[in-house]
Design a protein around this motif. Structure first.
Motif, PDB file in Angstrom:
ATOM      1  N   ALA A 236       0.948  -1.343  -0.269  1.00 48.87           N
ATOM      2  CA  ALA A 236       0.036  -0.199  -0.139  1.00 48.87           C
ATOM      3  C   ALA A 236       0.674   1.389   0.054  1.00 48.87           C
ATOM      4  CB  ALA A 236      -1.092   0.212   1.234  1.00 48.87           C
ATOM      5  N   HIS A 237       2.196   1.150  -0.125  1.00 43.92           N
ATOM      6  CA  HIS A 237       2.917   2.525  -0.226  1.00 43.92           C
ATOM      7  C   HIS A 237       2.395   3.223  -1.584  1.00 43.92           C
ATOM      8  CE1 HIS A 237       6.396   1.349   2.769  1.00 43.92           C
ATOM      9  NE2 HIS A 237       5.399   2.186   3.432  1.00 43.92           N
ATOM     10  N   LEU A 238       2.414   4.638  -1.689  1.00 42.31           N
ATOM     11  CA  LEU A 238       1.989   5.374  -2.578  1.00 42.31           C
ATOM     12  C   LEU A 238       2.734   5.238  -3.949  1.00 42.31           C
ATOM     13  CD1 LEU A 238       0.836   8.442  -0.788  1.00 42.31           C
ATOM     14  CD2 LEU A 238      -0.562   7.150  -2.000  1.00 42.31           C
ATOM     15  N   ASP A 239       3.995   4.873  -3.934  1.00 43.80           N
ATOM     16  CA  ASP A 239       5.011   4.452  -4.972  1.00 43.80           C
ATOM     17  C   ASP A 239       4.595   3.243  -5.537  1.00 43.80           C
ATOM     18  OD1 ASP A 239       6.282   3.516  -2.649  1.00 43.80           O
ATOM     19  OD2 ASP A 239       8.198   3.429  -3.796  1.00 43.80           O
ATOM     20  N   HIS A 240       3.507   2.749  -4.868  1.00 43.87           N
ATOM     21  CA  HIS A 240       3.300   1.349  -5.622  1.00 43.87           C
ATOM     22  C   HIS A 240       1.763   1.208  -5.760  1.00 43.87           C
ATOM     23  CE1 HIS A 240       6.876  -0.959  -5.066  1.00 43.87           C
ATOM     24  NE2 HIS A 240       7.056  -0.030  -4.243  1.00 43.87           N
ATOM     25  N   CYS A 241       0.952   2.111  -5.181  1.00 41.66           N
ATOM     26  CA  CYS A 241      -0.501   2.066  -5.443  1.00 41.66           C
ATOM     27  C   CYS A 241      -1.140   3.569  -5.842  1.00 41.66           C
ATOM     28  CB  CYS A 241      -0.971   1.318  -4.348  1.00 41.66           C
ATOM     29  SG  CYS A 241      -1.560   2.595  -2.873  1.00 41.66           S
ATOM     30  N   GLY A 242      -0.299   4.637  -5.760  1.00 41.32           N
ATOM     31  CA  GLY A 242      -0.926   5.931  -5.705  1.00 41.32           C
ATOM     32  C   GLY A 242      -1.582   6.394  -6.841  1.00 41.32           C
ATOM     33  N   LEU A 243      -1.546   5.361  -8.188  1.00 40.61           N
ATOM     34  CA  LEU A 243      -2.391   6.028  -9.206  1.00 40.61           C
ATOM     35  C   LEU A 243      -3.447   5.002  -9.414  1.00 40.61           C
ATOM     36  CD1 LEU A 243      -1.885   8.422 -10.960  1.00 40.61           C
ATOM     37  CD2 LEU A 243      -0.969   6.869 -12.722  1.00 40.61           C
ATOM     38  N   LEU A 244      -3.691   3.952  -8.655  1.00 38.72           N
ATOM     39  CA  LEU A 244      -4.645   3.098  -9.083  1.00 38.72           C
ATOM     40  C   LEU A 244      -6.070   3.530  -9.105  1.00 38.72           C
ATOM     41  CD1 LEU A 244      -5.468   0.308 -10.002  1.00 38.72           C
ATOM     42  CD2 LEU A 244      -5.510  -0.635  -7.534  1.00 38.72           C
ATOM     43  N   PRO A 245      -6.589   4.574  -8.244  1.00 34.83           N
ATOM     44  CA  PRO A 245      -7.960   5.092  -8.349  1.00 34.83           C
ATOM     45  C   PRO A 245      -8.179   5.728  -9.533  1.00 34.83           C
ATOM     46  CG  PRO A 245      -7.003   5.490  -6.128  1.00 34.83           C
ATOM     47  CD  PRO A 245      -5.674   4.849  -7.092  1.00 34.83           C
ATOM     48  N   TYR A 246      -6.871   6.377 -10.146  1.00 41.18           N
ATOM     49  CA  TYR A 246      -7.157   7.241 -11.366  1.00 41.18           C
ATOM     50  C   TYR A 246      -7.376   6.165 -12.642  1.00 41.18           C
ATOM     51  CZ  TYR A 246      -5.599  10.198 -15.393  1.00 41.18           C
ATOM     52  OH  TYR A 246      -5.839  11.206 -16.380  1.00 41.18           O
ATOM     53  N   LEU A 247      -6.920   5.061 -12.684  1.00 40.78           N
ATOM     54  CA  LEU A 247      -7.195   3.860 -13.602  1.00 40.78           C
ATOM     55  C   LEU A 247      -8.706   3.465 -13.597  1.00 40.78           C
ATOM     56  CD1 LEU A 247      -4.867   0.832 -13.752  1.00 40.78           C
ATOM     57  CD2 LEU A 247      -4.701   3.261 -14.952  1.00 40.78           C
ATOM     58  N   TYR A 248      -9.343   3.460 -12.411  1.00 40.10           N
ATOM     59  CA  TYR A 248     -10.763   3.438 -12.163  1.00 40.10           C
ATOM     60  C   TYR A 248     -11.433   4.804 -12.706  1.00 40.10           C
ATOM     61  CZ  TYR A 248     -10.239  -0.910 -10.083  1.00 40.10           C
ATOM     62  OH  TYR A 248      -9.808  -2.140  -9.879  1.00 40.10           O
TER      63      TYR A 248
END
Ligand code: ZN
Length: 627
Positions: A236-248
């Protein structure tokens, strides 16, 4: 669907409906006798088709929620302390949340079995978090509020997985494209492609960069959001998950596979990230609605649980030892034709929170590894020594009547510190003073208490024996400006707050107020990015500029400032080397990313010399052929 029809035929007439839930198969029966006694018959079909099958009761024969709830409360011993009973009607499931989940399960599952047989609902058990947290409650609400949608969503995934299921005729190639994190830390993202699948591994941002450099490259010919089958998040660190909501937000409607703690913390950190953008008067890239979409499409897996995610990809998550819920992804491609391990970030060493990363796998041909501390000089000092240094400094400060400020990363670092202080105060190694936990760190702590199964064996046992270190009375939550003011004006204490680099977040507010007292202490223990206040202090500046509402303020630093290395949740150089020394089986190729270029190359050459296997350090946008 063929496979579902086969099953229905085998169990002629007894199955009303057959459905997929991701890779699992669920049968609904309206035959009460078969529901109670059909186990053997179902088992025969499982043996034949070699897929997991669950038998549930059809809505028609289920007693009402009220009747079921009353019965469950009669069956489960009072000592289990049930806190909530939630019904997932479209899936005939009842979730029993209790403080002592073991007592809801019973010996060899006897109590669960009784609930199932007497209520016909299919019971699941969940631990009530020892610390209440709005965020975990909200996430559970999102999941249950959308359960009709989720039933269809999970069924559609299953249809896709079982469509074209024909491992024999496969003409397999495997390509791995680096969309971010090649020769740098930040924006981790890989695209894995086979003739049948397109899967994204992580989807992070680079928080320290500006403009387009913050994001992975998605505007390339091989990436099309509509063709994406699945996303897998390592942690869950942002450098691994911080853009996922944008894909949705951009229209992705497929699944994201992760662990349950990663789901909760990723949602929390992404919501916090939106808040930080607002405070910096920037337009956030996505809204809380998009974070909700991410949660709605999540499929939580436990460690060691094997699951098909596309017709030719099967994954298993393993402990990565990095932060709560962090996972290495074992990716079995083409029914064993190629095995690739995406490790994400790992810690191959004991920490207070977690056991070391797993490095024994069923099969491996290629493996990815981070190189944050990959260079020769990145040998971390022994943990015990660093912890002693920490406690000595804190004790001296408290005895002088000073205050201690610990700017920390919200996930990982902060919880290690919290546990270290708790133990020291309990054992009398530190005088007992209040420890104030500001804002988001409290919520992340709360999520830790909901998932003891993901913690180290030691902490897990403490929690099971009712000695939960996170609920110690030395901790107080600080949430409002008034509470913050009281801490600033009060007596000796320890304060832990984000951000770790003193860039935004509550830590700056405390720093500004603590700085002019030479009796106070500031300990910097995270990575300090160029340009941050933390980096300036690290370099010895005694006068720094701090942003306060509407302007800048000069702060003269008279407080004691100390640096502390060696408590990283990443593997140091030695740990990276021994990870591969002890790894079974040996890989044929090691792919290195997530490090400054010199560190990545240094690690690559060392691993090549020691293991005599191919090592590759891809640049962002480069594609490797794995098979
Ligand atoms: Zn990380």
């Amino acid at each position: 669907m063929e496979i579902l029809d086969t099953i229905k035929n085998r169990l002629s007439g007894k199955i009303k409906e057959a459905n997929f839930e991701g890779a699992n198969i669920v049968l609904y029966t309206d035959n009460e006798k078969f529901f109670r006694e059909g186990e053997k018959e179902v088992k025969r079909v499982v043996d034949e088709i070699k897929k997991r099958i669950e038998l549930r009761a059809d809505e028609k024969i289920l007693p009402s929620k009220e009747v079921a709830e009353k019965k469950i409360k009669e069956i489960v011993p009072v000592d289990a302390e049930i806190t909530e009973i939630i019904f997932d009607v479209p899936r005939s499931i009842v979730v029993v949340e209790a403080k002592k989940p073991g007592l809801v399960i019973g010996k060899m599952g006897s109590i669960l079995d009784q609930i199932r047989k007497e209520t016909l609902w299919t019971p699941q058990v969940q631990r009530s978090p020892a610390i209440k947290s709005k965020i975990t409650e909200n996430i559970r609400e999102v999941l249950y509020a959308n359960n009709t949608y989720r039933r269809k969503f999970l069924n559609d995934i299953g249809k896709k997985i079982y469509h074209e299921w024909n491992p024999e005729k496969m003409d397999l190639w495997v390509r791995l494209t680096c969309l971010g994190s090649g020769r740098q830390v930040g924006r981790s993202c890989f695209l894995l492609q086979t003739p049948n699948s397109k899967v994204l591994l992580d989807c992070g941002v680079d928080v320290s960069s500006q403009g387009a450099d913050r994001f992975p490259y998605f505007n390339i010919p091989e990436f099309n959001i509509n063709d994406l089958d699945a996303v897998i998040l390592s942690h869950a660190h942002l450098d691994h998950c911080g853009l996922l909501p944008y894909l949705y937000k951009m229209g992705y409607k497929g699944p994201v596979y992760l662990t349950a703690p990663t789901r909760d913390i990723a949602a929390l950190l992404n919501l916090d990230y939106i808040g930080v953008a607002y405070k910096q008067a920037a337009a956030p890239l996505f809204s809380s609605k998009d974070v909700q979409e991410m949660v709605k499409h999540s499929i939580a897996l436990n460690y060691n649980e094997v699951t098909d995610i596309t017709p030719d990809i099967r994954i298993t998550l393993y402990n990565a030892g990095h932060v709560l819920g962090s996972a290495q992804v074992h990716i079995n491609i083409g029914n064993g034709l190629h095995n690739f391990i995406y490790t994400g970030d790992t810690k191959y060493g004991y920490t207070r929170l977690l056991d070391p990363a797993v490095n024994n796998y069923p099969r491996v041909e290629s493996i990815q590894v981070e190189s944050t501390y990959g260079a020769k000089e990145d040998v971390l000092p022994p943990r015990r020594e660093t912890e002693k240094k920490f406690l000595d400094m804190v004790r001296e400060t408290i005895e002088k009547g000073g205050k201690v400020l610990l700017p920390e990363l919200g996930l990982g670092h902060a919880q290690e510190t919290v546990l270290r202080v708790e133990e020291a105060m309990r054992k009398g190694d530190l005088p007992k003073v209040p420890m104030y936990i500001d804002g988001m760190i409290w919520d992340v702590n709360a999520i830790h208490t909901a998932y003891p199964d993901f913690l180290s064996a030691k902490i897990r046992n403490e929690i099971f024996q009712d000695k939960n270190p996170f609920t110690s009375d030395i901790f107080s939550r600080v949430g409002s400006p008034q509470e913050r003011k009281a801490v600033i004006e009060g007596g000796p204490c320890i304060v832990i707050a984000t951000s770790g680099m003193l860039v935004g977040g509550a830590s700056v507010e405390y720093f500004r107020n603590f700085a002019d007292n030479p009796n106070n202490l500031l300990i910097l223990s995270c990575y300090q990015g160029p340009g941050s206040i933390g980096r300036k202090l690290q370099e010895g500046d005694t006068n720094v500029k701090v942003e306060i509402e509407g302007g800048m303020q000069d702060v003269e630093v008279k407080m004691r400032v100390e640096l502390l290395a060696g408590l990283s949740p990443h593997s140091g150089r030695n740990e990276l080397i021994s990870f591969f020394n002890n790894m079974r089986p040996k890989p044929k190729r090691i792919i290195i990313n997530h490090g400054e270029v010199s560190k990545s190359l240094d690690l690559a050459s060392a691993l090549y010399k020691l293991n005599r296997v191919e090592t590759v350090v891809p640049r962002t946008l480069e594609t490797l052929r794995l098979r």
